[in-house]
Design a protein around this motif. Sequence first.
Motif, PDB file in Angstrom:
ATOM      1  N   ASP A   1       0.828  -1.210   0.000  1.00 49.86           N
ATOM      2  CA  ASP A   1       0.000   0.000   0.000  1.00 49.86           C
ATOM      3  C   ASP A   1       0.861   1.259   0.000  1.00 49.86           C
ATOM      4  O   ASP A   1       0.589   2.201  -0.744  1.00 49.86           O
ATOM      5  N   ASN A   2       1.913   1.278   0.814  1.00 50.67           N
ATOM      6  CA  ASN A   2       2.806   2.436   0.839  1.00 50.67           C
ATOM      7  C   ASN A   2       3.569   2.577  -0.470  1.00 50.67           C
ATOM      8  O   ASN A   2       3.770   3.684  -0.965  1.00 50.67           O
ATOM      9  N   LEU A   3       3.995   1.476  -1.051  1.00 49.32           N
ATOM     10  CA  LEU A   3       4.684   1.523  -2.327  1.00 49.32           C
ATOM     11  C   LEU A   3       3.769   2.044  -3.424  1.00 49.32           C
ATOM     12  O   LEU A   3       4.165   2.887  -4.233  1.00 49.32           O
ATOM     13  N   ASN A   4       2.528   1.556  -3.452  1.00 43.86           N
ATOM     14  CA  ASN A   4       1.563   2.045  -4.444  1.00 43.86           C
ATOM     15  C   ASN A   4       1.278   3.531  -4.257  1.00 43.86           C
ATOM     16  O   ASN A   4       1.130   4.271  -5.236  1.00 43.86           O
ATOM     17  N   LEU A   5       1.228   3.990  -3.013  1.00 45.08           N
ATOM     18  CA  LEU A   5       1.025   5.413  -2.737  1.00 45.08           C
ATOM     19  C   LEU A   5       2.189   6.244  -3.275  1.00 45.08           C
ATOM     20  O   LEU A   5       1.988   7.285  -3.899  1.00 45.08           O
ATOM     21  N   LEU A   6       3.406   5.780  -3.062  1.00 50.03           N
ATOM     22  CA  LEU A   6       4.582   6.488  -3.573  1.00 50.03           C
ATOM     23  C   LEU A   6       4.569   6.554  -5.095  1.00 50.03           C
ATOM     24  O   LEU A   6       4.883   7.585  -5.689  1.00 50.03           O
ATOM     25  N   ILE A   7       4.196   5.466  -5.737  1.00 48.85           N
ATOM     26  CA  ILE A   7       4.128   5.443  -7.198  1.00 48.85           C
ATOM     27  C   ILE A   7       3.040   6.379  -7.696  1.00 48.85           C
ATOM     28  O   ILE A   7       3.260   7.172  -8.621  1.00 48.85           O
ATOM     29  N   ASP A   8       1.874   6.337  -7.073  1.00 50.74           N
ATOM     30  CA  ASP A   8       0.749   7.175  -7.491  1.00 50.74           C
ATOM     31  C   ASP A   8       1.035   8.661  -7.313  1.00 50.74           C
ATOM     32  O   ASP A   8       0.562   9.483  -8.098  1.00 50.74           O
ATOM     33  N   THR A   9       1.800   9.022  -6.289  1.00 45.10           N
ATOM     34  CA  THR A   9       2.086  10.434  -6.047  1.00 45.10           C
ATOM     35  C   THR A   9       3.353  10.909  -6.745  1.00 45.10           C
ATOM     36  O   THR A   9       3.745  12.062  -6.601  1.00 45.10           O
TER      37      THR A   9
END
Length: 90
Positions: free
Chosen positions: A14-22
């Motif tokens: 979830d944190n990795l996906n958040l970093l990618i999305d932002t």
Amino acid sequence: MIKSEILSKKISIDNLNLLIDTGHVYYFPFALNRTAYIVVNNKPSMVIVSDISVKGVQLSGSWYTWEELEAMGGVFDSEFDALSAIAQRM
């Protein structure tokens, strides 16, 4: 205090996906202080990767955008890759 951290396997998906999305995660194709080959006028020239940014790369002290490098002929990890790209363009 917030500081820079190295991504590790301990980060949650979830944190990795958040970093990618932002837009906080990037892949840079070259390493600093390593050799690369830039194609100029259909001839490969060895350069040193001095610095890397999101929009460009500094090769032997000169900044180039990724679009400029693509228009010139590209930048490659090895001389063989540069020569192969020249041969494909002709």
